[in-house]
Design a protein around this motif. Structure first.
Motif, PDB file in Angstrom:
ATOM      1  N   LYS A   1       0.260  13.226  -3.742  1.00 34.12           N
ATOM      2  CA  LYS A   1       0.384  13.875  -5.075  1.00 34.12           C
ATOM      3  C   LYS A   1      -0.019  12.932  -6.105  1.00 34.12           C
ATOM      4  O   LYS A   1       0.316  11.666  -6.274  1.00 34.12           O
ATOM      5  CB  LYS A   1       1.844  14.232  -5.656  1.00 34.12           C
ATOM      6  CG  LYS A   1       2.280  15.234  -4.445  1.00 34.12           C
ATOM      7  CD  LYS A   1       1.762  16.671  -4.459  1.00 34.12           C
ATOM      8  CE  LYS A   1       2.402  17.428  -3.423  1.00 34.12           C
ATOM      9  NZ  LYS A   1       1.449  18.289  -2.652  1.00 34.12           N
TER      10      LYS A   1
ATOM     11  N   GLN B   1       0.358  12.493  -9.185  1.00 30.50           N
ATOM     12  CA  GLN B   1       1.311  11.757 -10.075  1.00 30.50           C
ATOM     13  C   GLN B   1       1.879  10.588  -9.241  1.00 30.50           C
ATOM     14  O   GLN B   1       2.427   9.720 -10.291  1.00 30.50           O
ATOM     15  CB  GLN B   1       2.445  12.695 -10.415  1.00 30.50           C
ATOM     16  CG  GLN B   1       3.342  13.338  -9.317  1.00 30.50           C
ATOM     17  CD  GLN B   1       2.709  14.839  -9.150  1.00 30.50           C
ATOM     18  OE1 GLN B   1       1.516  14.856  -8.588  1.00 30.50           O
ATOM     19  NE2 GLN B   1       3.647  15.678  -8.922  1.00 30.50           N
ATOM     20  N   HIS B   2       1.678  10.478  -7.989  1.00 32.36           N
ATOM     21  CA  HIS B   2       2.247   9.204  -7.647  1.00 32.36           C
ATOM     22  C   HIS B   2       1.324   8.110  -7.318  1.00 32.36           C
ATOM     23  O   HIS B   2       1.697   7.003  -6.638  1.00 32.36           O
ATOM     24  CB  HIS B   2       2.989   9.591  -6.137  1.00 32.36           C
ATOM     25  CG  HIS B   2       4.041  10.361  -6.358  1.00 32.36           C
ATOM     26  ND1 HIS B   2       4.515  11.576  -5.258  1.00 32.36           N
ATOM     27  CD2 HIS B   2       4.858  10.765  -7.265  1.00 32.36           C
ATOM     28  CE1 HIS B   2       5.474  12.320  -5.757  1.00 32.36           C
ATOM     29  NE2 HIS B   2       5.760  11.835  -6.861  1.00 32.36           N
TER      30      HIS B   2
ATOM     31  N   ASP C   1      10.118  12.455  -8.561  1.00 29.74           N
ATOM     32  CA  ASP C   1       9.483  11.018  -8.704  1.00 29.74           C
ATOM     33  C   ASP C   1       9.286  10.491  -7.334  1.00 29.74           C
ATOM     34  O   ASP C   1      10.104  10.700  -6.397  1.00 29.74           O
ATOM     35  CB  ASP C   1      10.468  10.350  -9.826  1.00 29.74           C
ATOM     36  CG  ASP C   1      10.335  11.130 -11.110  1.00 29.74           C
ATOM     37  OD1 ASP C   1       9.786  11.556 -11.448  1.00 29.74           O
ATOM     38  OD2 ASP C   1      11.498  10.845 -11.884  1.00 29.74           O
TER      39      ASP C   1
END
Lengths: 290, 250
Positions: free
Chosen positions: A21, A23-24, A266
């Motif tokens: 992903k 965002q990682h 997260d």
């Protein structure tokens, strides 16, 4: 068959990977933890350029990549979409992923993409059609593909054979490998009244090139029976971890993906799921006699 | 009607019963089990629209947007397999959707959100160095065409579309005023940027995008009082939107 040198990273290690992903991106670069490889959804990287492709070009230099298609509609009644297959070929040509997989499902009908993995009856006629499509994919891409067992929520009265016989039949006819989604086994077994351990024990594990683990939601059907929904939006539950451990003990270690596609957490949460897969793999290795 | 015809038709139409021959493990009709697939299709396409049109969603409210998405996805299921391009029918849909008839700027907001998404996924292109333009004598510059970045998009609107977009994405941005506005989408690097254009600038950029010589584009811009060529070119250069100069061979 392929007009390039084999990529040195072109096998997935028998170790944990995660669904990538954006965002990682920074967190993976800083500390991938137990994660040794990444999986991407092919269709998300079929744009012309920009950040997604730039990130993937960086990641492929650092990690083996598994490319997972969600749009081929291999189980569709209609012929495969040649334009889409060509797009896929272009992606695989530059990405040179260690594996390519798709689903035993259909998702496109009458020119409309329905964006879900829809179920198939397990009949000789369906088997012949799916095998033809898998052949075409493998010939167009110039490589073996892995076919994934689905999560199913209902049964077809017309089915003539078990899901395992169906998948094994496709693999035998086409030479394709299988992607064993252990969460899908648990979901389908619950929804269909099968024994999940017996399913694993009957599965042709020697054909399995990759394992998926993911989370699911729990509902009930009209009669109050449990109805599990594959969601990829939650942690892997303990019974699925146990079924995974059983699979590894029986079939040996495999590249194992943690799939988390909705309500993505997260990085530390995803990394801890990968670490748990690493422990299962290590425990199974330690148990091995001799 | 084939089996998948019937399945697909029932997926998109909640009023239809589940197709025959679908069962639970005991052989009873599938009932709610079929609804799982219905829900998956609607929820996943709604999520794609929510991701693609965050400003529309903010303007309409999450609940209204979700309900409208349910109508949209049944009228316009994706024609392609790349959800990054899903929703090109949204501006036209909004124009004809009676519940939002009192918000006539929504189609242009949708157009701007589509333009940003297209810019995000557009092919990379190395921008032209600002000096290359300045180095060209004026007569050659006038006769030249500018090669434009694949990410460049122009949305011309009767509404303050760029200001509406900024007011709903940028904390502290002023509330939008009134009046027509042309919005430019550029992608310096990887993040699309939205700018409100000055007088005549929309006509200037539109002419360049149509392949006009710089001189003709200048005339198109200058037809509006207050057009500032230096500002217009500076904005394109800063946005990485000019990738080359094409001169007819002398």
């Amino acid at each position: 068959m392929l007009d390039r040198a084999p990529d040195p990273t072109a096998t997935l290690p028998d170790a944990p990977g995660v669904g990538y992903k954006a965002q990682h991106y920074a967190a993976i670069g800083a500390d991938p933890g137990a994660v040794r490889w990444l999986e991407i959804h092919a269709e998300n990287y079929m744009g012309d350029g920009g950040r997604p492709i730039a990130q993937l070009r960086h990641l492929r230099d650092r990690f083996p990549i598994s490319c997972h298609g969600v749009g081929l509609s291999i189980g569709g009644e209609a012929p495969l979409d040649r334009d889409h297959l060509a797009r896929l070929r272009r992606l695989l040509d530059w990405l040179a992923p260690a594996a390519f997989s798709e689903h035993l499902a259909w998702s496109t009908h009458d020119g409309h993409f329905l964006n879900d993995l829809l179920p198939l009856p397990y009949t000789a006629a369906t088997l012949a059609r799916v095998a033809e499509h898998v052949d075409e994919v493998q010939q167009t891409l110039g490589r073996q593909m892995l076919l994934e067992n689905p999560s199913t929520y209902l049964a077809f009265a017309e089915s003539e054979m078990s899901e395992i016989d169906f998948l094994a039949g496709i693999a035998q006819r086409t030479g394709c490998g299988l992607l064993l989604d252990v969460n899908n086994v648990f979901v389908s077994a619950t929804n269909q009244g099968w024994d999940p351990v017996a399913y694993i024990d009957a599965f042709p594990l020697d054909r399995v090139g990759e394992i998926h683990l993911g989370g699911h939601d729990a509902q009930a059907d009209d009669h109050g029976a449990p109805l599990l929904i594959d969601s990829h939006g939650a942690p892997v539950v303990d019974p699925v971890w146990a079924l995974y451990a059983h699979t590894i003990r029986r079939g040996g270690p495999r590249p194992t993906l943690i799939e988390w596609d909705t309500d993505v957490p997260d990085w530390p949460v995803l990394a801890s799921e990968a670490a748990r897969a690493a422990r299962v793999l290590a425990d199974a290795a330690a148990e091995k006699p001799g | 009607m084939s089996a998948q015809d019937a399945f697909a038709a029932a997926l998109l139409d909640p009023a239809r019963p589940a197709p025959a021959g679908l069962t639970d493990p005991a052989g009873r009709p599938a009932g709610a089990r079929f609804d799982v697939y219905r829900n998956n299709v609607a929820a996943s396409l709604t999520a794609a629209l929510e991701t693609g049109f965050p400003v529309l969603r903010r303007l309409l409210g999450a609940e209204f947007f979700a309900a409208m998405a349910g109508v949209f996805l049944r009228a316009h299921p994706p024609r392609g397999r790349l959800l990054m391009t899903y929703g090109t029918a949204m501006p036209g849909f909004l124009e004809a959707f009676p519940p939002v008839a009192h918000l006539p700027y929504l189609p242009d907001v949708a157009q701007l959100e589509l333009a940003r998404r297209q810019a995000y996924h557009a092919a990379d292109a190395a921008p032209l160095d600002a000096g290359a333009l300045a180095a060209l004598p004026p007569d050659r510059l006038t006769a030249a065409r500018l090669r434009l970045a694949p990410a460049l998009r122009l949305v011309r609107s009767d509404w303050p579309v760029a200001a509406i977009w900024h007011a709903n994405t940028t904390p502290g941005a002023p509330p939008p005023g009134t009046g027509a506005q042309d919005a430019l989408v550029t992608r310096p690097g990887y993040d699309p940027e939205v700018a409100a254009l000055g007088p005549g600038e929309g006509a200037f950029v539109a002419a360049l995008m149509a392949g006009a010589h710089l001189g003709a584009a200048h005339e198109a811009g200058a037809a509006t009082p207050g057009f500032d060529l230096t500002q217009a070119l500076g904005r394109l250069l800063a946005g990485g939107a000019i990738t080359g100069i094409e001169e007819e061979s002398a």
